[in-house]
Design an enzyme around this catalytic site. Structure first.
Site, PDB file in Angstrom:
ATOM      1  N   GLU A  94       1.202  10.166  -0.578  1.00  0.00           N
ATOM      2  CA  GLU A  94      -0.090  10.849  -0.643  1.00  0.00           C
ATOM      3  C   GLU A  94      -0.422  11.431   0.730  1.00  0.00           C
ATOM      4  O   GLU A  94      -1.522  11.928   0.947  1.00  0.00           O
ATOM      5  CB  GLU A  94      -1.189   9.920  -1.170  1.00  0.00           C
ATOM      6  CG  GLU A  94      -1.430   8.677  -0.347  1.00  0.00           C
ATOM      7  CD  GLU A  94      -2.711   8.738   0.456  1.00  0.00           C
ATOM      8  OE1 GLU A  94      -2.575   8.809   1.684  1.00  0.00           O
ATOM      9  OE2 GLU A  94      -3.805   8.698  -0.109  1.00  0.00           O
ATOM     10  N   CYS A 137      -0.806   5.503  -5.084  1.00  0.00           N
ATOM     11  CA  CYS A 137       0.113   4.473  -4.590  1.00  0.00           C
ATOM     12  C   CYS A 137       1.353   4.284  -5.445  1.00  0.00           C
ATOM     13  O   CYS A 137       2.147   3.389  -5.171  1.00  0.00           O
ATOM     14  CB  CYS A 137      -0.620   3.137  -4.466  1.00  0.00           C
ATOM     15  SG  CYS A 137      -1.924   3.157  -3.229  1.00  0.00           S
ATOM     16  N   THR A 142     -12.713   0.496  -8.632  1.00  0.00           N
ATOM     17  CA  THR A 142     -11.256   0.528  -8.486  1.00  0.00           C
ATOM     18  C   THR A 142     -10.615  -0.733  -9.057  1.00  0.00           C
ATOM     19  O   THR A 142      -9.419  -0.746  -9.312  1.00  0.00           O
ATOM     20  CB  THR A 142     -10.830   0.657  -7.001  1.00  0.00           C
ATOM     21  OG1 THR A 142     -11.373  -0.449  -6.286  1.00  0.00           O
ATOM     22  CG2 THR A 142     -11.320   1.948  -6.390  1.00  0.00           C
ATOM     23  N   HIS A 170       1.730  -4.151  -7.233  1.00  0.00           N
ATOM     24  CA  HIS A 170       1.146  -3.308  -6.192  1.00  0.00           C
ATOM     25  C   HIS A 170       0.134  -4.125  -5.408  1.00  0.00           C
ATOM     26  O   HIS A 170      -0.613  -4.921  -5.975  1.00  0.00           O
ATOM     27  CB  HIS A 170       0.472  -2.067  -6.792  1.00  0.00           C
ATOM     28  CG  HIS A 170      -0.254  -1.271  -5.760  1.00  0.00           C
ATOM     29  ND1 HIS A 170       0.354  -0.863  -4.595  1.00  0.00           N
ATOM     30  CD2 HIS A 170      -1.547  -0.851  -5.680  1.00  0.00           C
ATOM     31  CE1 HIS A 170      -0.529  -0.219  -3.858  1.00  0.00           C
ATOM     32  NE2 HIS A 170      -1.686  -0.190  -4.485  1.00  0.00           N
ATOM     33  N   ASN A 222      -1.618  -1.919   3.253  1.00  0.00           N
ATOM     34  CA  ASN A 222      -1.218  -1.196   2.048  1.00  0.00           C
ATOM     35  C   ASN A 222      -0.490   0.082   2.444  1.00  0.00           C
ATOM     36  O   ASN A 222      -1.103   0.999   2.995  1.00  0.00           O
ATOM     37  CB  ASN A 222      -2.468  -0.866   1.224  1.00  0.00           C
ATOM     38  CG  ASN A 222      -2.148  -0.089  -0.038  1.00  0.00           C
ATOM     39  OD1 ASN A 222      -0.968   0.092  -0.388  1.00  0.00           O
ATOM     40  ND2 ASN A 222      -3.173   0.378  -0.724  1.00  0.00           N
ATOM     41  N   SER A 231      -3.734   5.000  -8.244  1.00  0.00           N
ATOM     42  CA  SER A 231      -5.061   5.399  -8.711  1.00  0.00           C
ATOM     43  C   SER A 231      -4.998   6.757  -9.378  1.00  0.00           C
ATOM     44  O   SER A 231      -4.169   7.596  -9.060  1.00  0.00           O
ATOM     45  CB  SER A 231      -6.033   5.449  -7.536  1.00  0.00           C
ATOM     46  OG  SER A 231      -6.298   4.147  -7.097  1.00  0.00           O
TER      47      SER A 231
END
Lengths: 130, 350
Positions: B80, B112, B201, B234, B266, B296
């Protein structure tokens, strides 16, 4: 640096592609197309350097050119590659840790950027071998 | 059978402690660390980005196994934080490992989970005999806005997997995905930092999708969590993967080798791939590994993996490239000012 000038040297910058004379065994970086010793009897072929070498000498640059990814201070060294040729490159380490005779190996890093919207110049820098 | 031929990881040397970030924003660092289960995160050097990390991870993969790079017919890089909005990171990686020009390449973005999406693509190309080897990479120098919750965890790192049919060190027995349109985290074009839905989230994002893909995998493979030696989920923080593992019926011991987030942060597209690599670093032939990523937006990719005898054979040299544990050792700690410089958060004179 123009786009074409950077693009033309990508093999050397990314992968240390130089040349070797198969007649006498000498290695060349940057690449030579002609062996200065063997002359007409020389046979030049591409050679990918292992990327390991030793610092011959170095200096610490305090003020980097604007386009450099590392604003300084940074170590700039002449490195003797294990195959023989010497080249100039940045060493990624604390300037006080740099030493003549230090073993180094090549890594892939950003060298410079052509402003905010231009291309990114990737290439080889060196780190101390641990 | 299609599987992992070799793998490599790269993590920058620099770290910042969660407490140091909290100090700047007047927050309680130890409380935040305890809540997230994250104590420090990796930070890229001034001249590192998602492309340099991807190249170093791919080169580490090639150190472990003798493979002709020209046989790599596909390169996909998930991130990303691709350095260019338009110009593929995958081409730079292909060139830097000597795989060009007879290869296909593209960049992936799925928050991710772009790295595991790249693995799935390579599995398909290998299984259909379109390529001999495919290179899938998850690599990020992830962004978190100053003082935002993400700033405590957004880290840098990546892992590369070469997928093929010949004598894999681990077979990829099956993969399945669970995907919906869920706006839990996003970054609009031209924006420096992502935004997120806060607590949104959690349940509608991470937990719904990880559980969705994981249950689908268990159902399709007719297995239970007890059938696996290890599991990797994750890891945006340490709390989420621990909770989802427990909810699904996996034990703390199963996820322990792959839970690298407390010392790494992360690494976004790199997160599940680095967790899998840390598990492969200690795996033995016959071990089974369950993997479920999350991106996401939102989706999860699950994998059922079996480690083969090849991981200990002469053709695979696990020690020829640094393990995740080795890459986490010997960090250089930064204070917030130097971290801000490394992350380009300081506005310089034009």
């Amino acid at each position: 640096m123009s786009v074409a000038r950077f693009w033309r040297k990508i093999p050397q910058r990314y992968n240390l592609i130089g040349t070797k004379c198969e007649t006498c065994g000498q290695h060349f970086f940057p690449p030579r197309t002609f062996c200065p010793d063997c002359r007409r009897t020389g046979k030049i072929v591409d050679h990918k350097f292992a990327g390991t070498g030793t610092i011959v000498t170095y200096t610490v640059i305090q003020t980097a050119p604007d386009q450099f990814a590392s604003p300084g201070p940074y170590v700039l060294a002449i490195i003797k590659l294990d195959e023989g040729p010497q080249m100039t490159s940045q060493i990624i380490c604390d300037p006080k840790d740099a030493k003549i005779g230090m073993r180094v190996r090549g890594v892939f890093r950003k060298i410079a950027t052509d402003g905010e919207s231009g291309i990114i110049h990737y290439g080889t820098k060196f780190v101390p071998v641990e | 059978m299609v599987g992992i031929i070799t793998y490599g990881v790269y993590i920058p040397r620099y770290r910042i402690k969660v407490e140091e970030i909290a100090r700047v924003w007047g927050a309680n660092g130890s409380e935040i660390s305890a809540g997230l289960g994250v104590f420090e995160k990796s930070v890229p050097d001034l001249d590192e980005d998602a492309a340099t990390i991807a190249v170093e991870a791919a080169r580490n993969a090639l150190l472990r196994r003798t493979i002709d790079p020209e046989q790599i017919g596909a390169v996909y890089v998930g991130s990303e934080s691709h350095p260019y909005a338009v110009k593929p990171t995958a081409c730079t990686v292909g060139e830097a490992i000597g795989a060009t020009p007879n290869m296909t390449a593209a960049d992936y973005e799925f928050a991710c989970k772009a790295g595991t999406a790249a693995i799935q693509t390579c599995m398909g190309l290998v299984k259909s005999n379109m390529v001999k080897y495919g290179l899938a990479i998850g690599s990020d120098v992830s962004q978190g806005a100053p003082s935002d919750a993400l700033e405590y965890t957004a880290a840098a790192g990546g892992a590369a997997y070469i997928i093929g049919n010949d004598d894999p060190i681990a077979t990829l027995n099956h993969t399945c995905s669970f995907t919906t349109d869920t706006p839990d985290f996003w970054r609009r074009e031209g924006q420096d930092y992502p935004r997120h839905g806060g607590r949104f989230t959690g349940d509608p994002g991470y937990f719904k999708h990880v559980k969705g893909a994981s249950n689908l995998m268990l159902e399709q493979m007719k297995k239970t969590p007890k059938d696996y030696t290890y599991a990797v989920f994750h890891q945006p923080n340490a709390k989420f993967p621990q909770k989802v593992a427990k909810d699904l019926g996996f034990t703390a011991d199963q996820i322990k080798p792959g839970l690298v987030v407390p010392r790494l942060g992360n690494t976004y597209s790199g997160a599940s791939p680095v967790g899998l690599a840390a598990t492969l670093d200690i795996a033995k032939p016959g071990d089974t590994i369950f993997v479920c990523s999350f991106g996401s937006g939102a989706g999860s990719d699950a994998f059922d993996i079996t480690v083969t005898d090849a991981i200990l054979s002469d053709t695979f040299r696990r020690g020829a490239a640094p393990s995740v544990e080795k890459l986490l050792q010997n960090p250089i700690y930064l204070d917030y000012a130097k971290y801000a410089k490394h992350k380009g958060k300081l506005v310089m004179q034009a």
